[in-house]
Write an enzyme that holds these catalytic residues in place. Structure first.
Site, PDB file in Angstrom:
ATOM      1  N   VAL A 129       0.907  -1.149   0.000  1.00  0.00           N
ATOM      2  CA  VAL A 129       0.000   0.000   0.000  1.00  0.00           C
ATOM      3  C   VAL A 129       0.947   1.199   0.000  1.00  0.00           C
ATOM      4  O   VAL A 129       1.563   1.506   1.010  1.00  0.00           O
ATOM      5  CB  VAL A 129      -0.942  -0.012   1.221  1.00  0.00           C
ATOM      6  CG1 VAL A 129      -1.751   1.270   1.299  1.00  0.00           C
ATOM      7  CG2 VAL A 129      -1.865  -1.230   1.157  1.00  0.00           C
ATOM      8  N   PRO A 130       1.099   1.853  -1.149  1.00  0.00           N
ATOM      9  CA  PRO A 130       2.251   2.721  -1.415  1.00  0.00           C
ATOM     10  C   PRO A 130       2.261   4.081  -0.718  1.00  0.00           C
ATOM     11  O   PRO A 130       2.161   5.133  -1.349  1.00  0.00           O
ATOM     12  CB  PRO A 130       2.196   2.882  -2.933  1.00  0.00           C
ATOM     13  CG  PRO A 130       0.747   2.782  -3.261  1.00  0.00           C
ATOM     14  CD  PRO A 130       0.207   1.752  -2.305  1.00  0.00           C
ATOM     15  N   CYS A 131       2.427   4.069   0.585  1.00  0.00           N
ATOM     16  CA  CYS A 131       2.514   5.325   1.328  1.00  0.00           C
ATOM     17  C   CYS A 131       3.774   6.105   0.969  1.00  0.00           C
ATOM     18  O   CYS A 131       3.832   7.313   1.187  1.00  0.00           O
ATOM     19  CB  CYS A 131       2.426   5.064   2.831  1.00  0.00           C
ATOM     20  SG  CYS A 131       3.591   3.845   3.447  1.00  0.00           S
ATOM     21  N   HIS A 132       4.769   5.433   0.365  1.00  0.00           N
ATOM     22  CA  HIS A 132       5.983   6.135  -0.054  1.00  0.00           C
ATOM     23  C   HIS A 132       5.713   7.108  -1.196  1.00  0.00           C
ATOM     24  O   HIS A 132       6.510   7.984  -1.474  1.00  0.00           O
ATOM     25  CB  HIS A 132       7.079   5.130  -0.456  1.00  0.00           C
ATOM     26  CG  HIS A 132       6.713   4.247  -1.598  1.00  0.00           C
ATOM     27  ND1 HIS A 132       5.949   3.097  -1.434  1.00  0.00           N
ATOM     28  CD2 HIS A 132       6.983   4.330  -2.920  1.00  0.00           C
ATOM     29  CE1 HIS A 132       5.787   2.514  -2.601  1.00  0.00           C
ATOM     30  NE2 HIS A 132       6.395   3.243  -3.534  1.00  0.00           N
TER      31      HIS A 132
END
Length: 164
Positions: A129-132
């Protein structure tokens, strides 16, 4: 008490603690991780768990540059608002970024950028889950549970500027 199965995967950005339950992937955490899940239940090591095997294969493909979207059953634990934010994160395309304000507007809460940032920081499914992909309002790199160096490496990987 719920059992969570874990494995540690080496990666180009450091070891990842990957955790799953019978309901799906629960966590992908950097070691160390700034905000590990509070409710861990009973955690047991199991490299053979089917969700952990699939997650391992997909993470390896991601780091090789061969995977742009994860296809895993996800089962993060969080508040209703956190779950909405984490779902919104999944709409940020590979190689793209969005600001906290952008996400707040997508959620229909344009004044909630700070709350979105707090929920983003508690995302237990790093990378998957691409919080970056969330940046400051001016495109600057801001806090990341795995550290800004890892955030930059992941964004560079997705931009094709870095081969890990």
């Amino acid at each position: 008490m719920t059992t969570t199965w874990t494995t540690v995967l080496p990666s180009p950005v450091g070891d990842l603690l990957v955790a799953a339950g019978d309901d799906g992937l629960r966590a992908v955490l950097f070691t160390p991780h700034r905000h590990p899940p509070a409710d861990r239940g009973t955690w047991r090591s199991d490299d053979a768990h089917p969700v952990l095997r699939t997650a391992s294969e997909q993470l390896a493909a991601y780091f090789a540059g061969d995977l742009r979207a994860f296809d895993l059953p996800l089962a993060p634990r969080g508040s209703a608002f956190q779950l909405r934010v984490w779902e919104a994160l999944r709409s940020i395309p590979y190689g793209g970024t969005a600001s906290y304000g952008d996400l707040a507007r997508r959620l229909g809460a344009p004044g909630a950028a700070r709350a979105v940032g707090l929920a983003n920081g508690r995302n237990p499914l790093s990378i998957v889950v691409p919080c970056h992909r969330v940046v400051g309002a001016r495109g600057t790199l801001t806090g990341y549970a795995g550290g800004l160096e890892r955030k930059r490496a992941l964004l560079d990987l997705e931009a094709g500027a870095l081969v890990l």
